[in-house]
Enzyme design. Structure first.
Site, PDB file in Angstrom:
ATOM      1  N   GLY A 271       5.840  45.460  38.268  1.00  0.00           N
ATOM      2  CA  GLY A 271       5.998  45.626  36.828  1.00  0.00           C
ATOM      3  C   GLY A 271       6.620  44.487  36.062  1.00  0.00           C
ATOM      4  CD  GLU A 313       4.686  49.143  45.817  1.00  0.00           C
ATOM      5  OE1 GLU A 313       4.468  49.756  46.863  1.00  0.00           O
ATOM      6  OE2 GLU A 313       4.456  49.611  44.685  1.00  0.00           O
ATOM      7  N   GLY A 315       2.699  42.345  41.412  1.00  0.00           N
ATOM      8  CA  GLY A 315       1.322  41.859  41.408  1.00  0.00           C
ATOM      9  C   GLY A 315       1.205  40.749  40.381  1.00  0.00           C
ATOM     10  CB  CYS A 384     -24.631  43.101  23.889  1.00  0.00           C
ATOM     11  SG  CYS A 384     -25.812  41.922  24.530  1.00  0.00           S
TER      12      CYS A 384
END
Ligand SMILES: *Cc1c(COP(=O)(O)O)cnc(C)c1O
Length: 455
Positions: A271, A313, A315, A384
């Site tokens: 986080g 943890e 990331g 698009c």
């Protein structure tokens, strides 16, 4: 390159780059007007590999993992969150740096195993792991499964009992902390699909989490190793982490009294936020580590609880800043009094974060990196959708068709969230380090687009 630093022109170049401060990977510099990362010329690389292209500064990834290791201390463990960015080369880098790996699906587990990762160092997540995924994880011998619900406890117990094995698990709890971040990436509040609630509601006092602990302790084939909480992502306020520790320590105290259980492991999830814009000032890894370790020690000390092994943890804070995406400018539309659209050869298929979270990015022209970024443009993709924007109102050198744009901070949740919308082939990934570029994942081909079709 030490000898180049004596050239005054190059020193001036470097200052221009450094305006972007913490947004840049550590090896970013300007040489002769070109952006270099990892000692590699980004303009040359774009020419060789084509665009769009993901580039990762390996030295920056190593530095972040080492910073976590140092900040947590040898007794604790960094567990990289694979969903931020994962392929075999990344797995090998994690092995080299002694990091554990958090996987959130059978697919991520398969990538880790294919690259030779030690299954004992894998933590398996997911709020609805299928029976097949649980079986794969247990068969592979993953170190920890983070159980998210009652059904899963029963499933794990059934699978291990049939195999005659025991699986170590953590229980994911919702600490009721509302992290100060985007609602889509906020996960610790009571109203969240993730984990067991701590308060009232289901399970009476101590909530579902208390009941889950009792179930886990009673079920055969399960070793309850500890607790897990992940309150969200891109968090700047460290106070949210302190609050989480206080809530979990209270819960640990209550558990000791009610069931005699004391966790060996406390996993506080990921986080930590990063700088996407030059003005952003996220907390450092060192600050986070010091807050977590001292706060945990003091909370446990007050309650007379033994100190659990701490896991985190991360990331985004490991890989985001290491990554950049290179694009080529194809079309420029100056809408008088409105905005200047600069269309690039990628977009929401390689970077969905702007459409999904209103993310903001900084960019530079890699081929004119020393020039002042004195115009404001909107980097639009080639897909698009009007929402197909990579960077809204970004400062850039006045662009021309054929320029190479580098968008910074794209190492996390870009490649891993990429898609084939409009049958766009996904970009390749290049690792750069010490003047060398290594293609670690090739660009997709048109053949890949029909490879799964069955006639
Ligand atoms: C997403 C996630 C992480 C990583 O979060 P970052 O913000 O990228 O550090 C860690 N643990 C769990 C359980 C997650 O879902």
């Amino acid at each position: 390159m030490a000898h180049l630093a004596h050239d005054p022109a190059i020193r001036a170049d470097r200052r221009t780059t450094l305006e972007l401060g913490a947004v840049l990977p550590q090896t970013a510099e300007v040489r002769h007007g070109h952006l270099y990362v990892g000692g590699v010329d980004m303009v040359e690389l774009a020419r060789e590999q084509g665009t769009a292209l993901y580039v990762m500064d390996v030295a920056q990834i190593r530095q972040q993992l080492r910073a976590y290791r140092e900040a947590l201390g040898a007794a604790n463990q960094v567990v990289y969150a694979g969903k931020a960015f994962l392929n075999k080369a990344m797995v090998k880098l994690l092995i080299a740096e002694g990091s554990w790996l958090d996987v959130s699906s059978g697919g991520e587990l398969a990538i880790a195993l294919a690259a030779g990762f030690d299954p004992g160092h894998i933590v398996m997540h997911g709020n609805n792991k299928t029976e097949a995924e649980l079986t794969e994880a247990i068969q592979a011998g993953v170190g920890l499964i983070v159980a998210d619900c009652f059904e899963e406890l029963d499933r794990i117990s059934r699978i291990t009992t049939e195999r005659g094995s025991t699986q170590s698990i953590l229980l994911r709890v919702k600490p009721g902390v509302v992290a100060d971040t985007h609602a889509f990436i906020r996960t610790g509040a009571e109203d969240s699909k993730f984990g067991f609630g701590l308060s009232g509601g289901e399970g009476g006092s101590g909530g579902a989490a208390r009941m889950a602990v009792e179930n886990a302790l009673a079920l055969p084939g399960i070793h309850l190793a500890g607790l897990h909480a992940h309150i969200g992502s891109q968090i700047f306020a460290l106070a949210s982490f302190a609050e989480t520790i206080a809530v979990l320590a209270d819960f640990m105290g209550a558990l000791r009294t009610s069931s005699g259980f004391t966790p060996e492991i406390l996993d506080l999830g990921g986080g930590l936020g990063i700088a996407y814009q030059a003005a952003d000032e996220p907390a450092t890894i060192r600050d986070l580590g010091s807050l977590l370790t001292t706060h945990l020690a003091s909370c446990c000390g007050e309650l007379g609880l033994p100190l659990p092994r701490l896991m985190v943890e991360p990331g985004r804070s490991v890989v985001a800043t290491a990554g950049l995406t290179l694009y080529t400018v194809g079309v420029i539309k100056k809408l008088k009094g409105l905005r200047c659209y600069v269309a690039i050869d990628g977009g929401m298929t390689d970077n969905i974060r702007t459409a999904l979270y209103d993310a903001r990015y900084e960019a530079t022209l890699a081929n004119r990196a020393a020039a002042p970024r004195d115009t404001v443009v909107t980097l639009a993709g080639k897909h698009c959708e009007s929402g197909d924007v990579v960077a809204l109102d970004a400062s850039l050198q006045s662009p021309e068709i054929g320029d190479i744009v580098a968008v910074f901070g794209t190492g996390a949740y870009n490649a891993s969230m990429s898609s084939n919308y409009n049958a766009q082939v996904r970009p390749g990934v290049v690792f750069v380090e010490d003047g060398e570029a290594r293609l670690v994942q090739r660009r997709e081909t048109y053949a890949d687009l029909t490879a799964r079709d069955v006639e």
